[in-house]
Design an enzyme around this catalytic site. Structure first.
Site, PDB file in Angstrom:
ATOM      1  N   LYS A 163      -5.314   1.747  -2.810  1.00  9.97           N
ATOM      2  CA  LYS A 163      -4.548   1.098  -2.205  1.00  9.97           C
ATOM      3  C   LYS A 163      -5.479   0.421  -0.337  1.00  9.97           C
ATOM      4  CE  LYS A 163      -1.110   1.904  -3.309  1.00  9.97           C
ATOM      5  NZ  LYS A 163      -0.170   0.358  -4.454  1.00  9.97           N
ATOM      6  N   GLY A 194       1.370  -1.326   0.097  1.00  5.36           N
ATOM      7  CA  GLY A 194       0.025  -0.222  -0.239  1.00  5.36           C
ATOM      8  C   GLY A 194       1.107   1.324   0.187  1.00  5.36           C
ATOM      9  N   SER A 195       0.797   2.152   0.927  1.00  2.00           N
ATOM     10  CA  SER A 195       0.839   3.624   0.430  1.00  2.00           C
ATOM     11  C   SER A 195       0.560   4.197   2.125  1.00  2.00           C
ATOM     12  CB  SER A 195       0.665   4.296  -0.322  1.00  2.00           C
ATOM     13  OG  SER A 195       1.556   5.935   0.203  1.00  2.00           O
ATOM     14  N   SER A 196       2.269   5.420   2.651  1.00  2.00           N
ATOM     15  CA  SER A 196       1.742   5.857   3.998  1.00  2.00           C
ATOM     16  C   SER A 196       0.103   7.222   3.221  1.00  2.00           C
ATOM     17  CB  SER A 196       2.829   6.661   3.940  1.00  2.00           C
ATOM     18  OG  SER A 196       3.465   7.652   3.098  1.00  2.00           O
ATOM     19  N   CYS A 197      -0.006   7.127   1.800  1.00  3.03           N
ATOM     20  CA  CYS A 197      -1.831   7.954   1.576  1.00  3.03           C
ATOM     21  C   CYS A 197      -2.155   7.619   2.004  1.00  3.03           C
ATOM     22  CB  CYS A 197      -1.456   8.379  -0.093  1.00  3.03           C
ATOM     23  SG  CYS A 197      -1.592   6.817  -0.663  1.00  3.03           S
ATOM     24  N   PRO A 231       4.549   1.128   2.683  1.00  3.41           N
ATOM     25  CA  PRO A 231       5.752   2.250   2.988  1.00  3.41           C
ATOM     26  C   PRO A 231       5.570   3.767   2.566  1.00  3.41           C
ATOM     27  CG  PRO A 231       5.165   1.505   0.719  1.00  3.41           C
ATOM     28  CD  PRO A 231       4.168   0.595   1.663  1.00  3.41           C
ATOM     29  N   HIS A 288       8.031  11.225  -7.764  1.00  4.77           N
ATOM     30  CA  HIS A 288       8.360  11.803  -6.885  1.00  4.77           C
ATOM     31  C   HIS A 288       9.275  12.699  -6.906  1.00  4.77           C
ATOM     32  CE1 HIS A 288       5.529   7.595  -6.297  1.00  4.77           C
ATOM     33  NE2 HIS A 288       5.651   8.231  -5.997  1.00  4.77           N
ATOM     34  N   TYR A 292      -5.256   6.977  -5.773  1.00  2.61           N
ATOM     35  CA  TYR A 292      -4.801   5.745  -5.003  1.00  2.61           C
ATOM     36  C   TYR A 292      -5.264   5.445  -3.928  1.00  2.61           C
ATOM     37  CZ  TYR A 292      -0.009   4.946  -5.092  1.00  2.61           C
ATOM     38  OH  TYR A 292       1.108   4.343  -4.592  1.00  2.61           O
TER      39      TYR A 292
HETATM   40  N1  LIG Z   1       8.079   4.914  -4.285  1.00  5.53           N
HETATM   41  C1  LIG Z   1       7.062   5.135  -3.706  1.00  5.53           C
HETATM   42  O1  LIG Z   1       7.750   6.179  -3.145  1.00  5.53           O
HETATM   43  C2  LIG Z   1       6.251   4.482  -3.174  1.00  5.53           C
HETATM   44  C3  LIG Z   1       5.830   3.005  -4.072  1.00  5.53           C
HETATM   45  N2  LIG Z   1       4.766   2.680  -2.709  1.00  5.53           N
HETATM   46  C4  LIG Z   1       3.984   1.450  -3.247  1.00  5.53           C
HETATM   47  O2  LIG Z   1       4.635   0.407  -3.394  1.00  5.53           O
HETATM   48  C5  LIG Z   1       4.897  -0.499  -4.804  1.00  5.53           C
HETATM   49  C6  LIG Z   1       5.837  -0.798  -6.078  1.00  5.53           C
HETATM   50  O3  LIG Z   1       6.010   0.877  -6.735  1.00  5.53           O
HETATM   51  P1  LIG Z   1       7.515   1.733  -7.419  1.00  5.53           P
HETATM   52  O4  LIG Z   1       7.847   0.059  -7.231  1.00  5.53           O
HETATM   53  O5  LIG Z   1       7.627   2.678  -6.607  1.00  5.53           O
HETATM   54  O6  LIG Z   1       6.066   1.574  -8.604  1.00  5.53           O
HETATM   55  P2  LIG Z   1       7.033   1.745 -10.006  1.00  5.53           P
HETATM   56  O7  LIG Z   1       6.374   2.283 -10.785  1.00  5.53           O
HETATM   57  O8  LIG Z   1       8.362   1.071 -10.253  1.00  5.53           O
HETATM   58  O9  LIG Z   1       7.427  -0.302 -10.703  1.00  5.53           O
HETATM   59  C7  LIG Z   1       5.541  -0.831 -11.396  1.00  5.53           C
HETATM   60  C8  LIG Z   1       5.564  -1.790 -12.409  1.00  5.53           C
HETATM   61  O10 LIG Z   1       4.375  -2.212 -11.885  1.00  5.53           O
HETATM   62  C9  LIG Z   1       4.500  -2.629 -13.308  1.00  5.53           C
HETATM   63  N3  LIG Z   1       3.102  -2.306 -13.274  1.00  5.53           N
HETATM   64  C10 LIG Z   1       1.812  -1.829 -13.719  1.00  5.53           C
HETATM   65  N4  LIG Z   1       1.139  -2.075 -14.672  1.00  5.53           N
HETATM   66  C11 LIG Z   1       1.081  -2.779 -14.788  1.00  5.53           C
HETATM   67  C12 LIG Z   1       0.106  -4.028 -16.017  1.00  5.53           C
HETATM   68  N5  LIG Z   1      -0.897  -3.291 -16.170  1.00  5.53           N
HETATM   69  N6  LIG Z   1       0.578  -5.150 -16.366  1.00  5.53           N
HETATM   70  C13 LIG Z   1       1.759  -5.068 -15.751  1.00  5.53           C
HETATM   71  N7  LIG Z   1       3.133  -4.441 -14.889  1.00  5.53           N
HETATM   72  C14 LIG Z   1       2.661  -3.803 -14.190  1.00  5.53           C
HETATM   73  C15 LIG Z   1       5.459  -1.592 -13.988  1.00  5.53           C
HETATM   74  O11 LIG Z   1       5.859  -2.230 -15.244  1.00  5.53           O
HETATM   75  P3  LIG Z   1       6.356  -1.462 -16.141  1.00  5.53           P
HETATM   76  O12 LIG Z   1       8.200  -1.891 -15.716  1.00  5.53           O
HETATM   77  O13 LIG Z   1       6.197  -2.184 -17.974  1.00  5.53           O
HETATM   78  O14 LIG Z   1       6.164   0.516 -16.164  1.00  5.53           O
HETATM   79  C16 LIG Z   1       6.171  -1.677 -13.190  1.00  5.53           C
HETATM   80  O15 LIG Z   1       7.102  -2.330 -13.377  1.00  5.53           O
HETATM   81  C17 LIG Z   1       3.048   0.040  -5.599  1.00  5.53           C
HETATM   82  O16 LIG Z   1       2.341  -1.312  -4.892  1.00  5.53           O
HETATM   83  C18 LIG Z   1       3.174   1.270  -4.650  1.00  5.53           C
HETATM   84  O17 LIG Z   1       2.192   2.003  -4.520  1.00  5.53           O
HETATM   85  C19 LIG Z   1       3.725   2.847  -2.156  1.00  5.53           C
HETATM   86  C20 LIG Z   1       4.740   3.802  -1.363  1.00  5.53           C
HETATM   87  C21 LIG Z   1       5.316   4.771  -2.050  1.00  5.53           C
HETATM   88  C1  LIG Z   2       4.631   8.043  -2.106  1.00  6.35           C
HETATM   89  C2  LIG Z   2       3.585   8.931  -1.752  1.00  6.35           C
HETATM   90  O1  LIG Z   2       3.927   9.745  -3.393  1.00  6.35           O
HETATM   91  C3  LIG Z   2       3.113  10.355  -3.680  1.00  6.35           C
HETATM   92  O2  LIG Z   2       2.838  11.817  -2.396  1.00  6.35           O
HETATM   93  P1  LIG Z   2       4.034  13.214  -2.489  1.00  6.35           P
HETATM   94  O3  LIG Z   2       4.283  12.258  -1.099  1.00  6.35           O
HETATM   95  O4  LIG Z   2       3.067  14.127  -1.890  1.00  6.35           O
HETATM   96  O5  LIG Z   2       4.375  13.429  -3.863  1.00  6.35           O
HETATM   97  P2  LIG Z   2       5.602  13.857  -4.120  1.00  6.35           P
HETATM   98  O6  LIG Z   2       7.044  13.018  -4.208  1.00  6.35           O
HETATM   99  O7  LIG Z   2       5.505  14.278  -5.864  1.00  6.35           O
HETATM  100  O8  LIG Z   2       6.035  15.447  -3.104  1.00  6.35           O
HETATM  101  C4  LIG Z   2       6.531  15.229  -1.958  1.00  6.35           C
HETATM  102  C5  LIG Z   2       6.763  16.641  -2.495  1.00  6.35           C
HETATM  103  O9  LIG Z   2       7.631  17.492  -3.108  1.00  6.35           O
HETATM  104  C6  LIG Z   2       7.375  18.764  -3.534  1.00  6.35           C
HETATM  105  N1  LIG Z   2       8.323  18.935  -4.540  1.00  6.35           N
HETATM  106  C7  LIG Z   2       8.873  19.718  -4.929  1.00  6.35           C
HETATM  107  N2  LIG Z   2       9.499  19.684  -5.869  1.00  6.35           N
HETATM  108  C8  LIG Z   2       9.120  18.467  -6.683  1.00  6.35           C
HETATM  109  C9  LIG Z   2       9.315  18.150  -7.710  1.00  6.35           C
HETATM  110  O10 LIG Z   2       9.776  18.758  -8.830  1.00  6.35           O
HETATM  111  N3  LIG Z   2       8.264  17.006  -8.578  1.00  6.35           N
HETATM  112  C10 LIG Z   2       7.793  16.755  -7.815  1.00  6.35           C
HETATM  113  N4  LIG Z   2       6.960  15.521  -7.842  1.00  6.35           N
HETATM  114  N5  LIG Z   2       7.451  17.035  -6.306  1.00  6.35           N
HETATM  115  C11 LIG Z   2       8.224  18.455  -5.895  1.00  6.35           C
HETATM  116  C12 LIG Z   2       5.166  18.153  -3.655  1.00  6.35           C
HETATM  117  O11 LIG Z   2       4.859  19.746  -3.786  1.00  6.35           O
HETATM  118  C13 LIG Z   2       5.192  17.894  -2.658  1.00  6.35           C
HETATM  119  O12 LIG Z   2       5.202  18.935  -1.734  1.00  6.35           O
HETATM  120  C14 LIG Z   2       1.387  10.723  -4.137  1.00  6.35           C
HETATM  121  O13 LIG Z   2       1.660   9.785  -4.942  1.00  6.35           O
HETATM  122  C15 LIG Z   2       1.084   9.532  -2.795  1.00  6.35           C
HETATM  123  O14 LIG Z   2      -0.470   8.959  -2.923  1.00  6.35           O
HETATM  124  C16 LIG Z   2       2.344   8.870  -2.667  1.00  6.35           C
HETATM  125  O15 LIG Z   2       1.999   7.929  -1.576  1.00  6.35           O
END
Ligand SMILES: NC(=O)C1=CN([C@@H]2O[C@H](COP(=O)(O)OP(=O)(O)OC[C@H]3O[C@@H](n4cnc5c(N)ncnc54)[C@H](OP(=O)(O)O)[C@@H]3O)[C@@H](O)[C@H]2O)C=CC1
Ligand SMILES: C[C@H]1O[C@H](OP(=O)(O)OP(=O)(O)OC[C@H]2O[C@@H](n3cnc4c(=O)[nH]c(N)nc43)[C@H](O)[C@@H]2O)[C@@H](O)[C@@H](O)C1=O
Length: 359
Positions: free
Chosen positions: A141, A107-110, A164, A180, A137
């Site tokens: 989750k 899931g996610s902290s959101c 996370p 992000h 989103y």
């Molecule tokens: N990144 C973060 O900061 C955070 C992430 N999470 C959660 O962690 C998990 C992993 O995230 P993260 O690794 O960052 O995400 P990424 O976008 O880096 O990876 C997501 C993966 O899912 C695959 N995918 C998405 N849609 C499909 C589909 N329709 N069919 C097959 N594969 C698919 C993508 O494939 P392809 O390579 O082809 O796009 C990719 O490999 C998620 O559940 C996310 O919500 C939670 C909190 C924070």
């Molecule tokens: C993981 C988490 O990620 C998302 O939530 P978020 O934490 O708000 O996302 P973020 O990383 O994009 O931004 C964090 C902060 O940073 C600021 N900020 C500054 N300058 C840039 C910039 O250049 N790019 C981005 N992206 N943000 C910027 C931005 O304005 C915000 O205040 C959700 O998808 C949520 O669903 C979720 O799970």
């Protein structure tokens, strides 16, 4: 998990999925099932169901999802709710039908209310209104958590949900529109550094009119400047200025994907639904937070990245862009009591990913 257990990592090419695969390989696991999106579209219910019937994995890490930063979440609201619900429904239900031993849902902290007390305890789920920028989103989750919990209660499955905090690491998304904050800031400051050094040949423009770096440039300097400016990177009186979003005041907690992967494997190996639900008369909120327990302002994050990247220009803030949630620090005491703690400091983690980025 036995070292030869059959393990399916959904999303194995993403930030978290690739880290889980690397860590499992390092720990000696050998029997993986992985499918690219071209081989298996996880939105396709029939294909996912057939895949599970055929492969019958023992363990599933559900790290595939539609993921993005604040602007992506806010802009592609329909895609975020549809794709996330669809992917998790398909995988969780097929896992149940094919008798998967254990599944980890990410899931996610959101998922927590935007004004919840800090740090965020697991029990704050569904107590108040969510942050609007990522509500679709977050709702998907929350549905995933409740689906795992409901299947556990009705069918006796062992599906664990982990929440996370914001993550970063190798294989992150560096697209300046959808990423992000942490990868976006690394990229913006790296581009700013190239601009300051007049290293025009290392900056080019891709077919979608986005800046790319590290290639030998073919576009003119004027074209490059215009594209960089579109992304808020420009020259003023011979010095470089980079525009960041929002006010810089929101606070965020960051965890390296290697730590995240280690935590996921720890939970898979050591924690079952009964451990997290135990002792409760009303079985709710049986998910577990994953984080490092420390946060900082976006402004301080920017200053840390500035130092690591060695960018010496100016930073300005665009108040027209959303701040999102003002704070979402995880309470990680539940996971720490269950035996796991983060190890990678933010500064070391950023230095590590910037090194990989430059490669
Ligand atoms: N990144 C973060 O900061 C955070 C992430 N999470 C959660 O962690 C998990 C992993 O995230 P993260 O690794 O960052 O995400 P990424 O976008 O880096 O990876 C997501 C993966 O899912 C695959 N995918 C998405 N849609 C499909 C589909 N329709 N069919 C097959 N594969 C698919 C993508 O494939 P392809 O390579 O082809 O796009 C990719 O490999 C998620 O559940 C996310 O919500 C939670 C909190 C924070
Ligand atoms: C993981 C988490 O990620 C998302 O939530 P978020 O934490 O708000 O996302 P973020 O990383 O994009 O931004 C964090 C902060 O940073 C600021 N900020 C500054 N300058 C840039 C910039 O250049 N790019 C981005 N992206 N943000 C910027 C931005 O304005 C915000 O205040 C959700 O998808 C949520 O669903 C979720 O799970």
């Amino acid at each position: 998990m036995d070292k030869n257990a059959k393990i399916y990592i959904a999303g194995h090419r993403g930030l978290v999925g690739s880290a889980i695969l690397r860590e499992l390989q390092k720990e000696g696991y050998t029997n993986f099932v992985t499918k690219t999106r071209a081989e298996l579209d996880l939105l396709d219910q029939k294909a996912v169901s057939e895949f599970f019937k055929q492969e019958k994995p023992d363990y599933v890490f559900l790290a595939a999802a539609k993921v993005g930063g604040i602007m992506a979440n806010n802009t592609y609201r329909g895609a975020f709710i549809y794709e996330n619900l669809q992917i998790q429904n398909n995988i969780i239900h097929s896992a149940y039908e094919s008798g998967v031993k254990k599944l980890l849902f990410l899931g996610s902290s959101c998922i927590y209310p935007k004004n919840a007390p800090q740090p965020l305890k697991e029990d704050y789920l569904l107590s108040e209104e969510l942050e609007y920028t990522n509500e679709p989103y977050a709702i998907a989750k929350i549905a995933g958590i409740k689906m795992c919990e409901s299947y556990n209660l009705q069918y006796g499955t062992d599906y664990i949900s982990v929440m996370p905090t914001n993550l970063y690491g190798p294989n992150d998304n560096y697209n300046l529109e959808t990423s992000h904050v942490l990868p976006a800031l690394i990229r913006k400051m790296h581009l700013g550094k190239l601009l300051k050094a007049n290293d025009w040949s290392s900056i080019d423009i891709d077919l979608n009119n986005r800046p790319i770096e590290g290639v030998s440039g073919t576009s003119s300097q004027e074209e490059k400047l215009a594209i960089l400016e579109k992304y808020g990177i420009y020259l003023k009186d011979n010095s470089v200025v980079i525009t960041l979003w929002g006010s810089g005041k929101p606070m965020r907690e960051f965890l390296h994907s290697d730590d995240m992967a280690a935590a996921c494997i720890y939970v898979m190996n050591n924690i079952s639904f009964d451990d997290v639900a135990e002792g409760k008369t009303e079985v709710r909120n049986t998910h577990v937070n994953i984080g490092c327990g420390e946060d900082l302002t976006i402004k301080d994050l920017a200053l840390t990245i500035k130092e690591v990247v060695d960018y010496d220009g100016e930073l300005v803030w665009d108040a027209d862009k959303p701040d999102g949630t003002m704070r979402k620090l995880m309470d990680v005491s539940k996971l720490e009591k269950l035996g796991w703690k983060a190890t990678i400091s933010l500064k070391d983690g950023i230095a590590n990913v910037y090194g990989k980025y430059c490669e």
